[in-house]
Write an enzyme that holds these catalytic residues in place. Structure first.
Site, short mmCIF file in Angstrom:
data_model
loop_
_atom_site.label_atom_id
_atom_site.label_comp_id
_atom_site.label_asym_id
_atom_site.label_seq_id
_atom_site.Cartn_x
_atom_site.Cartn_y
_atom_site.Cartn_z
N ARG A 263 2.28 3.12 1.96
CA ARG A 263 0.87 3.31 2.00
C ARG A 263 0.31 4.15 0.86
O ARG A 263 -0.68 3.76 0.15
CB ARG A 263 0.05 3.43 3.12
CG ARG A 263 0.53 2.16 4.28
CD ARG A 263 -0.19 2.08 5.27
NE ARG A 263 -0.18 3.47 6.29
CZ ARG A 263 0.69 3.66 7.27
NH1 ARG A 263 1.46 2.75 7.58
NH2 ARG A 263 0.67 4.87 7.70
N ALA B 156 3.90 -0.47 6.84
CA ALA B 156 4.06 0.06 8.38
C ALA B 156 4.46 1.45 7.94
O ALA B 156 4.60 2.22 8.85
CB ALA B 156 5.08 -0.37 9.37
N CYS B 157 4.84 1.65 6.60
CA CYS B 157 5.36 3.10 6.11
C CYS B 157 4.29 3.97 5.53
O CYS B 157 3.54 3.40 4.50
CB CYS B 157 6.64 2.66 5.37
SG CYS B 157 6.97 4.28 4.45
N GLY B 158 3.97 4.88 5.93
CA GLY B 158 2.96 5.88 5.46
C GLY B 158 3.29 6.24 4.10
O GLY B 158 2.28 6.32 3.17
#
Length: 138
Positions: free
Chosen positions: A17, A12-14
């Site tokens: 990712r 869920a974390c850019g």
């Protein structure tokens, strides 16, 4: 022979990712540990933080977590109290941590991973937000 790389990842974390994508762009398929589903032990967490050259306070995530509600921002909160809170609430563990034979990094910003990857980026990498990270020149 490829070198082992592990990432403590939150999909869920850019930043997490982008870090994972940079590792893969460098030709490495890491072991991905979704630490919110499979939290580290106290020993693993303390070692990761120490090996990254950080303190628990520096490795704690404030945004979107119970950091303030738990009183962890209070200067009287000890490093052990912060570590205990991170174990009880893994969302407090900032991410992503990346582990290679070249070191451990809390990769914020994500391009910090380049310091410890076994192979360089073969070319430029474009992050989700469009920012360009320069790779090795051809």
């Amino acid at each position: 022979m490829s070198e082992a790389v592990t990432i403590w990842h939150n999909p869920a974390c850019g930043t997490s990712r982008n870090t994972l994508a940079m590792i893969r762009a460098a030709g490495v398929e890491p072991t991905v540990v979704e630490y919110l589903k499979t939290p580290p032990s106290r020993e693993e967490l303390a070692k990761a933080i120490s090996d990254a050259g950080l303190t628990p306070r520096q490795a704690a995530r404030e945004k979107g977590t119970p950091f303030v509600e738990l009183g962890l921002g209070d200067p009287s909160a000890t490093e052990d109290q912060i570590l205990d809170a991170m174990l009880k609430h893994p969302v407090l563990i900032n991410r992503p941590f990346v582990f290679t034979s070249r070191g451990v990094r809390l990769c914020r910003p994500s391009e910090l991973v380049l310091d410890i990857l076994p192979t360089p980026l073969p070319g430029d990498f474009t992050k989700e937000d469009g920012e360009i990270v320069k790779g090795q020149s051809a």
